[in-house]
Design an enzyme around this catalytic site. Structure first.
Site, PDB file in Angstrom:
ATOM      1  CB  SER A   1      -0.871  -0.002   1.266  1.00  0.00           C
ATOM      2  OG  SER A   1      -1.478   1.254   1.481  1.00  0.00           O
TER       3      SER A   1
ATOM      4  CE1 TYR B   1      -4.082  -2.742   5.115  1.00  0.00           C
ATOM      5  CE2 TYR B   1      -3.280  -0.530   4.645  1.00  0.00           C
ATOM      6  CZ  TYR B   1      -3.701  -1.771   4.209  1.00  0.00           C
ATOM      7  OH  TYR B   1      -3.725  -2.040   2.857  1.00  0.00           O
TER       8      TYR B   1
END
Length: 277
Positions: free
Chosen positions: A135, A148
């Site tokens: 990401s 995360y």
């Protein structure tokens, strides 16, 4: 890499995984599509030469079984697409330890399990490509997704070390850093924990923005899938592939800020060693 390849894709039930598997099959590639619930991906078999298998990436034994089944059917695995992952939303302080550990099991250890499963075959053949979807949050930390981001930073570090280890063996490693794409990452694929009043202006505001963005994100998963396919099959695949304008801009801003700070503190950094003379 013009010949047909065998691609093992994790997390094909929704989002990037489904779009990647679909794009590959439409290109005539051979695909091992996996998901925890195979009923959600059985339709992929109608698109081309696909082997549909159940897979919980947190189970090392099942990861090995999937690779063995793929090699039995197709003879090898050329490309691993580590896509399976989950999200979690809260402030760092308010986050639930059990939920965070579960996310690490999927996002980090699940990725590592799949890498270990495919490497013996790739090493034997002295060829292969491992693609880890991280990401832009694996390069830049954002409010409300601290843990995360930690899982994705961890996969970035693992990938960088792995790349150096396997490059002499003819194996490539690519990480993919998307920004916000029109998937269920901030919806059904993510869990959320309420945050304290002191964090409502930071983590709380970010959580609300994430939730409101579902269905309206700028990124097109189909275009992302096509970009990943093009990057993997080109003559010189990149080590890192940013996807989305937000990802590109955030990564460039981080790179520039780090450069400025490193330069400002250069003398301090260099002065920490024992004197050379």
């Amino acid at each position: 890499m013009n010949e047909t390849k065998v691609w093992l894709v994790t997390g094909c039930s929704t989002g990037f995984g489904r779009h990647i598997a679909t794009a590959l099959l439409n290109e005539g590639e051979r695909v091992v599509g996996t998901a925890r619930n195979t009923q959600q991906i059985e339709d992929l078999a109608a698109l081309g030469d696909a082997l549909i298998l159940p897979l919980d990436v947190t189970d090392p034994a099942q990861a090995m079984q999937v690779v063995q089944a793929a090699e039995h059917r197709f003879g090898r695995v050329d490309v691993l697409i580590n896509n399976a992952g989950v999200g979690y939303f809260s402030s760092v302080e308010d986050s639930d330890d059990e939920a965070v550990r579960r996310m690490f099991e999927v996002n980090y250890f699940g990725t590592a399990n799949m890498i270990r499963a495919v490497l013996p075959g790739m090493r034997k053949r002295r060829t292969g490509m491992i693609v880890n979807l991280t990401s832009v949050g694996g390069l830049v930390g954002f409010e409300a997704v601290g843990h995360y981001c930690a899982t994705k930073f961890a996969v970035e570090g693992l990938s960088e070390s792995l790349r150096a280890e396997v490059a002499p063996l003819g194996i490539g490693v690519m990480t993919v850093q998307p920004s916000a794409f029109r998937t269920q990452w901030a919806g059904s694929s993510g869990a959320a924990q309420t945050v304290a009043e002191d964090y409502q202006a930071t983590a709380g505001a970010a959580m609300r923005a994430y939730q409101q963005s579902v269905g309206n994100q700028a990124g097109d998963p189909a275009r992302a899938a096509a970009a990943i396919y093009a990057a993997v099959t080109c003559a010189a695949p990149p080590a890192r592939l940013l996807l989305g304008n937000e990802a590109y801009e955030a990564a460039q801003a981080k790179l520039a800020a780090m450069g400025r700070e490193f330069s400002a503190w250069e003398s301090t950094a260099r002065g920490a060693d024992f004197p050379t003379a």
